[in-house]
Design an enzyme around this catalytic site. Structure first.
Site, short mmCIF file in Angstrom:
data_model
loop_
_atom_site.label_atom_id
_atom_site.label_comp_id
_atom_site.label_asym_id
_atom_site.label_seq_id
_atom_site.Cartn_x
_atom_site.Cartn_y
_atom_site.Cartn_z
N LYS A 51 16.61 10.78 -8.36
CA LYS A 51 17.33 12.11 -8.91
C LYS A 51 18.67 12.11 -8.13
O LYS A 51 19.61 12.57 -8.76
CB LYS A 51 16.51 13.32 -8.30
CG LYS A 51 15.12 13.36 -9.39
CD LYS A 51 14.15 14.58 -8.61
CE LYS A 51 13.21 13.68 -7.85
NZ LYS A 51 11.97 14.33 -7.28
N LYS A 57 20.48 7.95 3.57
CA LYS A 57 20.64 9.29 3.24
C LYS A 57 21.56 9.82 4.18
O LYS A 57 22.37 10.71 3.83
CB LYS A 57 19.20 10.01 3.41
CG LYS A 57 18.28 9.83 2.34
CD LYS A 57 16.91 10.89 2.59
CE LYS A 57 16.25 10.55 1.41
NZ LYS A 57 14.90 11.37 1.64
N LYS A 67 17.35 1.87 -7.21
CA LYS A 67 16.20 2.58 -7.74
C LYS A 67 16.50 3.66 -8.52
O LYS A 67 17.66 4.41 -8.47
CB LYS A 67 15.14 2.54 -6.75
CG LYS A 67 15.65 4.02 -5.75
CD LYS A 67 14.47 4.17 -4.82
CE LYS A 67 14.90 5.70 -4.15
NZ LYS A 67 13.86 6.35 -3.35
P1 TYM Z 1 9.67 10.90 -3.11
O1 TYM Z 1 9.53 12.04 -3.28
O2 TYM Z 1 11.05 10.40 -3.02
O3 TYM Z 1 8.93 9.97 -4.32
C1 TYM Z 1 7.55 10.30 -4.49
C2 TYM Z 1 6.91 8.90 -5.09
O4 TYM Z 1 7.59 8.15 -6.05
C3 TYM Z 1 7.97 6.70 -5.75
N1 TYM Z 1 9.38 6.53 -6.30
C4 TYM Z 1 9.37 5.23 -7.15
N2 TYM Z 1 8.51 4.21 -7.39
C5 TYM Z 1 9.12 3.40 -8.22
N3 TYM Z 1 10.12 3.46 -8.87
C6 TYM Z 1 11.10 4.48 -8.37
N4 TYM Z 1 12.69 4.46 -8.89
C7 TYM Z 1 10.80 5.43 -7.51
N5 TYM Z 1 11.01 6.47 -6.89
C8 TYM Z 1 10.33 7.03 -6.10
C9 TYM Z 1 8.29 7.01 -3.99
O5 TYM Z 1 7.95 5.58 -3.53
C10 TYM Z 1 7.02 7.67 -3.71
O6 TYM Z 1 5.76 7.11 -3.76
N6 TYM Z 1 8.73 10.40 1.77
C11 TYM Z 1 8.04 10.42 0.46
C12 TYM Z 1 7.34 11.50 0.36
C13 TYM Z 1 6.08 11.67 1.31
C14 TYM Z 1 4.97 10.94 1.36
C15 TYM Z 1 4.40 11.34 2.60
C16 TYM Z 1 4.35 9.73 0.58
C17 TYM Z 1 6.01 12.55 2.34
N7 TYM Z 1 5.08 12.48 3.16
C18 TYM Z 1 3.10 10.93 2.78
C19 TYM Z 1 3.21 9.23 0.96
C20 TYM Z 1 2.73 9.72 2.15
C21 TYM Z 1 9.14 10.46 -0.43
O7 TYM Z 1 10.42 11.14 -0.41
O8 TYM Z 1 8.88 10.24 -1.75
#
Ligand code: TYM
Length: 350
Positions: free
Chosen positions: A203, A119, A200
């Site tokens: 967005k 990032k 992956k």
């Molecule tokens: P975020 O918002 O990027 O994504 C949310 C969830 O979707 C999963 N994900 C994917 N899984 C499979 N293939 C993909 N291409 C893909 N893109 C996203 C992510 O692994 C995630 O599970 N930091 C986290 C949010 C967060 C969080 C937490 C998660 C904040 N606090 C505490 C678990 C526990 C994030 O940015 O996810």
């Protein structure tokens, strides 16, 4: 009466940065839906708005993004009666525990985080302290509720492992208090970008690279038609899903990209319960990718038809949705404030 067994605690979040896409669904949300139905578990699912402000964003858009994500998740089937569903910034204890964790987390551990490096390289002019501290806030999100299992996609595993490390640092310094945390993956923990399947689905790669759950069948078809695949229609011999990943890393980049795109389409079919189609298609090579894409589009369109209907209904009742989030925050705060009271005592400030 037998004493009731303590429920295992599940915690996970998603950032409100745009529409929920099928990668989020495949990697995380489908597990959330299954877990909330298991009465032996206590689930906390939240919208990670404080995480999302570490990226470049427009303040006037954020409130709508939070509501949109709430609609997406509720329409998927997240049920506030079965899980505690809330917005992170409504529970101030998340940031409070993050501060305490900052004091036990070595900077060197954060410097290793691949998402930070990734990032930071994408927003060179805005490498802010929050972006660096992001995984510590994530650890606080989880441990505030004493989370043991964290249903996420593969890209979040490093952050969940850091959570376990932070719990150990805290416990070593102050005595045993926080549990060991483990990630829980689905069998499609990483869907890939349609436009560059070596990355992956995300967005941040632009609208054409992902399929949103809200996309109409026509939009899904258009996006899939342009999805990158390979050209021969012939798969490497005796290739299973597991072997594919191994094989693919040894190939030149262009070959890897093309086949990864094909496997991504297969993963989408598995996601919607059409594994029999994958078998049928792989048995009749050469594969006609045009037909495969039409089939995947049709199946995805059908699979999320109910979702689209439910979302439309919910969108007409934003006040009700806001009330659900408020109730969720109240439930979360009851647990979070108790943890923080205990933590303040443990660390010696109270
Ligand atoms: P975020 O918002 O990027 O994504 C949310 C969830 O979707 C999963 N994900 C994917 N899984 C499979 N293939 C993909 N291409 C893909 N893109 C996203 C992510 O692994 C995630 O599970 N930091 C986290 C949010 C967060 C969080 C937490 C998660 C904040 N606090 C505490 C678990 C526990 C994030 O940015 O996810």
């Amino acid at each position: 009466m037998m004493p009731s067994k303590k429920k295992q605690i599940i915690v996970s979040g998603i950032q409100p940065t745009g529409p929920l896409h099928i990668g989020n669904y495949a990697g995380a949300v489908q597990n959330w839906l299954a877990l909330q139905n298991d009465p032996s578990l206590d689930c906390y699912f939240f919208i990670a708005d404080y995480h999302s402000i570490t990226e470049n964003y427009e303040p006037e858009e954020k409130r709508a993004q939070i509501m949109d994500l709430a609609l997406d998740l509720l329409a998927c089937g997240i049920d506030p009666q079965k899980s505690t569903f809330f917005v992170q910034s409504d529970v101030a204890e998340h940031t409070e525990l993050c501060w305490v964790f900052n004091t036990v987390t070595p900077i060197s551990f954060l410097e290793r985080m691949t998402q930070f490096k990734d990032k930071a390289s994408r927003q060179e002019k805005n490498v802010n302290m929050g972006l660096f501290d992001y995984p510590v806030l994530q650890s606080a999100d989880i441990l505030l509720y004493k989370g043991e299992l964290v249903p996420v996609g593969v890209d979040q595993v490093q952050h969940v492992e850091l959570t376990r490390d932070i719990a150990r640092f805290f416990n070593n310094k102050f005595g045993e208090y926080f549990p060991e945390t483990k990630p829980k993956l689905t069998n499609a923990p990483k869907l890939l970008s349609l436009t560059d399947p070596l990355k992956k689905m995300s967005k941040s790669l632009g609208e054409k690279s992902y399929i949103a759950l809200t996309d109409s069948p026509e939009v899904i078809e258009t996006k899939l038609k342009r999805a990158v695949t390979e050209t021969t229609g012939v798969l490497p011999p005796k290739m299973t899903m597991e072997k594919f990943t191994e094989w693919n890393v040894t190939q030149p980049e262009e070959i890897r990209r093309g086949y990864a795109g094909v496997w991504n389409l297969f993963d989408m079919l598995h996601l919607v319960g059409a594994s029999d189609e994958v078998e049928r298609i792989t048995a009749a090579q050469p594969i006609k990718y045009g037909e495969l894409k039409t089939l995947v589009a049709k199946r995805l369109g059908e699979h999320f038809a109910e979702f689209r209907k439910r979302r439309e209904v919910l969108a007409k009742n934003p006040t009700e949705v806001r009330a659900m989030l408020d109730q969720g925050a109240e439930k979360a705060r009851a647990v979070a404030s108790k943890t923080m009271e205990e933590v303040r005592k443990i660390i010696g400030v109270r």
